[in-house]
Scaffold this active site. Structure first.
Site, PDB file in Angstrom:
ATOM      1  N   ILE A 154       0.838  -1.211   0.000  1.00 17.00           N
ATOM      2  CA  ILE A 154       0.000   0.000   0.000  1.00 17.00           C
ATOM      3  C   ILE A 154       0.872   1.259   0.000  1.00 17.00           C
ATOM      4  CG2 ILE A 154      -1.780   1.278   1.270  1.00 17.00           C
ATOM      5  CD1 ILE A 154      -2.783  -1.518   2.270  1.00 17.00           C
ATOM      6  N   THR A 232      -4.649   5.122   7.320  1.00 14.20           N
ATOM      7  CA  THR A 232      -5.594   4.167   6.719  1.00 14.20           C
ATOM      8  C   THR A 232      -5.206   2.738   7.098  1.00 14.20           C
ATOM      9  OG1 THR A 232      -4.252   4.142   4.709  1.00 14.20           O
ATOM     10  CG2 THR A 232      -6.180   5.604   4.699  1.00 14.20           C
ATOM     11  N   SER A 233      -4.294   2.596   8.080  1.00 12.66           N
ATOM     12  CA  SER A 233      -3.773   1.251   8.373  1.00 12.66           C
ATOM     13  C   SER A 233      -4.478   0.574   9.546  1.00 12.66           C
ATOM     14  CB  SER A 233      -2.271   1.309   8.603  1.00 12.66           C
ATOM     15  OG  SER A 233      -1.625   1.417   7.365  1.00 12.66           O
ATOM     16  N   ARG A 234      -4.143   0.957  10.750  1.00 12.94           N
ATOM     17  CA  ARG A 234      -4.807   0.418  11.930  1.00 12.94           C
ATOM     18  C   ARG A 234      -4.844   1.516  12.990  1.00 12.94           C
ATOM     19  NH1 ARG A 234      -6.692  -2.763   9.188  1.00 12.94           N
ATOM     20  NH2 ARG A 234      -6.598  -5.049   9.228  1.00 12.94           N
ATOM     21  N   ASP A 258      -9.096   6.535   8.573  1.00  9.08           N
ATOM     22  CA  ASP A 258     -10.085   5.553   8.149  1.00  9.08           C
ATOM     23  C   ASP A 258     -10.212   4.478   9.225  1.00  9.08           C
ATOM     24  OD1 ASP A 258     -11.860   4.367   6.161  1.00  9.08           O
ATOM     25  OD2 ASP A 258     -10.354   2.788   5.966  1.00  9.08           O
ATOM     26  N   GLU A 263     -12.335   1.361  17.365  1.00  7.60           N
ATOM     27  CA  GLU A 263     -13.388   1.307  16.322  1.00  7.60           C
ATOM     28  C   GLU A 263     -14.288   0.072  16.408  1.00  7.60           C
ATOM     29  OE1 GLU A 263     -10.724   1.160  12.785  1.00  7.60           O
ATOM     30  OE2 GLU A 263     -11.621  -0.787  12.331  1.00  7.60           O
ATOM     31  N   HIS A 295     -13.568   2.855   8.290  1.00  6.01           N
ATOM     32  CA  HIS A 295     -12.854   1.678   7.766  1.00  6.01           C
ATOM     33  C   HIS A 295     -13.416   1.264   6.397  1.00  6.01           C
ATOM     34  CE1 HIS A 295     -10.091  -1.677   9.364  1.00  6.01           C
ATOM     35  NE2 HIS A 295     -10.071  -1.679   8.038  1.00  6.01           N
ATOM     36  N   GLN A 296     -13.436   2.210   5.482  1.00  6.85           N
ATOM     37  CA  GLN A 296     -13.998   1.933   4.154  1.00  6.85           C
ATOM     38  C   GLN A 296     -12.961   1.987   3.045  1.00  6.85           C
ATOM     39  OE1 GLN A 296     -16.537   5.757   3.936  1.00  6.85           O
ATOM     40  NE2 GLN A 296     -15.865   5.531   1.814  1.00  6.85           N
ATOM     41  N   ALA A 297     -11.672   2.163   3.417  1.00  3.53           N
ATOM     42  CA  ALA A 297     -10.640   2.299   2.379  1.00  3.53           C
ATOM     43  C   ALA A 297     -10.613   1.085   1.455  1.00  3.53           C
ATOM     44  CB  ALA A 297      -9.279   2.517   3.024  1.00  3.53           C
ATOM     45  N   PHE A 298     -10.898  -0.095   2.004  1.00  5.98           N
ATOM     46  CA  PHE A 298     -10.835  -1.328   1.196  1.00  5.98           C
ATOM     47  C   PHE A 298     -12.059  -1.481   0.302  1.00  5.98           C
ATOM     48  CE2 PHE A 298     -14.157  -4.160   2.800  1.00  5.98           C
ATOM     49  CZ  PHE A 298     -14.608  -3.408   3.877  1.00  5.98           C
TER      50      PHE A 298
HETATM   51  P1  NAD Z   1       2.759  -4.942   3.604  1.00  2.69           P
HETATM   52  O1  NAD Z   1       3.036  -6.109   4.485  1.00  2.69           O
HETATM   53  O2  NAD Z   1       2.865  -5.097   2.133  1.00  2.69           O
HETATM   54  O3  NAD Z   1       3.694  -3.714   4.036  1.00  2.69           O
HETATM   55  C1  NAD Z   1       3.924  -3.347   5.361  1.00  2.69           C
HETATM   56  C2  NAD Z   1       5.295  -2.700   5.449  1.00  2.69           C
HETATM   57  O4  NAD Z   1       5.476  -2.267   6.808  1.00  2.69           O
HETATM   58  C3  NAD Z   1       6.464  -3.634   5.112  1.00  2.69           C
HETATM   59  O5  NAD Z   1       7.300  -3.040   4.141  1.00  2.69           O
HETATM   60  C4  NAD Z   1       7.193  -3.822   6.438  1.00  2.69           C
HETATM   61  O6  NAD Z   1       8.590  -3.965   6.283  1.00  2.69           O
HETATM   62  C5  NAD Z   1       6.845  -2.534   7.169  1.00  2.69           C
HETATM   63  N1  NAD Z   1       6.945  -2.658   8.632  1.00  2.69           N
HETATM   64  C6  NAD Z   1       6.482  -3.655   9.418  1.00  2.69           C
HETATM   65  N2  NAD Z   1       6.771  -3.408  10.698  1.00  2.69           N
HETATM   66  C7  NAD Z   1       7.422  -2.214  10.725  1.00  2.69           C
HETATM   67  C8  NAD Z   1       7.959  -1.414  11.764  1.00  2.69           C
HETATM   68  N3  NAD Z   1       7.924  -1.811  13.048  1.00  2.69           N
HETATM   69  N4  NAD Z   1       8.541  -0.237  11.421  1.00  2.69           N
HETATM   70  C9  NAD Z   1       8.611   0.153  10.129  1.00  2.69           C
HETATM   71  N5  NAD Z   1       8.123  -0.569   9.099  1.00  2.69           N
HETATM   72  C10 NAD Z   1       7.528  -1.730   9.401  1.00  2.69           C
HETATM   73  O7  NAD Z   1       1.286  -4.456   4.023  1.00  2.69           O
HETATM   74  P2  NAD Z   1       0.274  -3.595   3.141  1.00  2.69           P
HETATM   75  O8  NAD Z   1      -0.490  -4.498   2.227  1.00  2.69           O
HETATM   76  O9  NAD Z   1       0.967  -2.411   2.596  1.00  2.69           O
HETATM   77  O10 NAD Z   1      -0.778  -3.149   4.279  1.00  2.69           O
HETATM   78  C11 NAD Z   1      -0.388  -2.307   5.361  1.00  2.69           C
HETATM   79  C12 NAD Z   1      -1.500  -2.271   6.389  1.00  2.69           C
HETATM   80  O11 NAD Z   1      -2.641  -1.590   5.860  1.00  2.69           O
HETATM   81  C13 NAD Z   1      -2.077  -3.648   6.762  1.00  2.69           C
HETATM   82  O12 NAD Z   1      -1.277  -4.329   7.708  1.00  2.69           O
HETATM   83  C14 NAD Z   1      -3.437  -3.286   7.330  1.00  2.69           C
HETATM   84  O13 NAD Z   1      -3.328  -3.093   8.722  1.00  2.69           O
HETATM   85  C15 NAD Z   1      -3.766  -1.971   6.626  1.00  2.69           C
HETATM   86  N6  NAD Z   1      -4.954  -2.092   5.742  1.00  2.69           N
HETATM   87  C16 NAD Z   1      -6.015  -1.268   5.936  1.00  2.69           C
HETATM   88  C17 NAD Z   1      -7.125  -1.359   5.106  1.00  2.69           C
HETATM   89  C18 NAD Z   1      -8.335  -0.448   5.262  1.00  2.69           C
HETATM   90  O14 NAD Z   1      -9.403  -0.750   4.708  1.00  2.69           O
HETATM   91  N7  NAD Z   1      -8.231   0.659   5.957  1.00  2.69           N
HETATM   92  C19 NAD Z   1      -7.156  -2.327   4.108  1.00  2.69           C
HETATM   93  C20 NAD Z   1      -6.031  -3.135   3.916  1.00  2.69           C
HETATM   94  C21 NAD Z   1      -4.932  -3.015   4.735  1.00  2.69           C
END
Ligand code: NAD
Length: 329
Positions: A154, A232-234, A258, A263, A295-298
């Site tokens: 992402i 948009t992550s967690r 998001d 939540e 939480h609608q980004a996906f």
């Molecule tokens: P990914 O695994 O491809 O990338 C995560 C990156 O974070 C990796 O490059 C990893 O090296 C890095 N990382 C891990 N721990 C770290 C730390 N302590 N410090 C620095 N970097 C670190 O994951 P992705 O597909 O890019 O997704 C990222 C996150 O997005 C998911 O884990 C999920 O929580 C979130 N997400 C949210 C939605 C949404 O609808 N809002 C949908 C999908 C994913």
């Protein structure tokens, strides 16, 4: 093969039905997986869950008693699943690592643009015959320095989009991937430099022990006054209380989220007419410089289709006694 889908909303069912292999029987449960709903899995060898489901040790133990042998989460993140407990109870766990990074990246960009150009205030003014531009001044995204925390799927999609705007992009990752320089225009830096130099900071790391509250008061103090934060992550990547304080004293100019740390009992359901018993969330919602989506980004057609397909691929893999890179244990 009988599969019990928890937290399953009507909008997902057509996508799941489209990809369900012959001979599979699906049970769709709207309720999230909790102790109160765990018995719904009776007679199912596989359960499928989503990010707000409780897949802690106790629940896994109960699922195991019911004969469940595989958990297929329809999410990328798997911080809601106790993998150690799953392994202990001899349960396989698979996720959907790559359903549509662009869906989430687009949403992060959307939050940046909307906050930067004061879109919500502009729309509210429009409805009230207020066509004044007062308070709506933005900045060209191409003039800004943008810090990306996490250069996985992402994060990379977000950098690719920001390259189109001409922004100066900095990134921090625990495991930098230097080969990305071949296709993307950005620079890796350390976390402190990213925090102090960025006009906008966007979070794209998973929630784990190293990232929990990666944005806390100490980190906020290192940031430029006037910074914008996008998550948009967690939710738990951000100490909401600290960010709220900095929003109120002006150190943080804008927040686009998001995801929210508490939540679980709020998002994904219609609570119209009910009170939300969360003072932190309530206060956040009153601020004009805060934009929250639930939480609608996906939530795009492409993503739902890919999620359904990969979830059934994972379950089929399990049923053949095989494995794939999507299996976490
Ligand atoms: P990914 O695994 O491809 O990338 C995560 C990156 O974070 C990796 O490059 C990893 O090296 C890095 N990382 C891990 N721990 C770290 C730390 N302590 N410090 C620095 N970097 C670190 O994951 P992705 O597909 O890019 O997704 C990222 C996150 O997005 C998911 O884990 C999920 O929580 C979130 N997400 C949210 C939605 C949404 O609808 N809002 C949908 C999908 C994913």
């Amino acid at each position: 093969m009988k599969v019990c889908f928890y937290s399953c909303h009507d909008y997902e069912i057509p996508f799941l039905e489209r990809h369900s292999p012959r001979g599979f029987k699906s049970k769709y449960i709207k309720a999230p997986l909790r102790m109160s709903s765990v018995d719904e899995a009776q007679g199912c060898e596989v359960v499928s869950v989503f990010s707000r489901d409780d897949v802690s040790t106790k629940i896994i133990q109960e699922l195991s008693k019911l004969g469940v042998k595989c958990i297929a989460t329809r999410s990328t993140g798997y911080n809601h699943i106790d993998l150690k407990a799953a392994a202990k109870f001899d349960m396989r766990v698979a996720n959907v690592p790559n359903y549509s990074p662009h869906a989430i990246a687009e949403h992060a960009i959307l939050l940046m643009l909307a906050l930067n150009r004061k879109l919500i205030a502009a729309q509210e003014g429009m409805k009230k015959n207020n066509f004044s531009l007062k308070g709506l001044l933005g900045r060209n995204l191409g003039d800004l320095r943008i810090g990306i925390i996490g250069t996985g799927r992402i994060g990379q999609a977000t950098i690719q989009m920001l390259n189109g705007f001409g922004s100066k992009v900095y990134a921090y990752d625990l495991y930098p991937e230097k080969h990305l320089y071949k296709t993307l225009d950005f620079q890796y830096t350390d976390l402190d430099t990213l925090l102090s130099d960025s006009d906008i900071i966007s979070l794209h790391v998973p929630l784990n022990l190293g990232t929990r509250y990666i944005i806390d008061m100490d980190q906020i103090q290192k940031m430029k006054p006037g910074v914008m934060i996008i998550n948009t992550s967690r939710g738990k990547l951000i100490r909401t209380e600290a960010v709220l304080k900095a929003l109120k004293d002006g150190h943080i100019a804008a927040l686009g989220i998001d995801v929210y740390e508490n939540e679980h009992d709020i998002f994904f359901e219609d609570h119209s007419g009910e009170e939300i018993h969360d003072p932190l969330f309530q206060e956040l919602r009153t601020l004009d410089n805060v934009l929250i989506t639930g939480h609608q980004a996906f939530f795009t057609e492409t993503a739902l289709d890919n999620i359904a397909q990969t979830t059934f691929d994972n379950i089929s893999t399990y049923s053949r006694g095989a494995t794939s890179a999507n299996f976490l244990c």
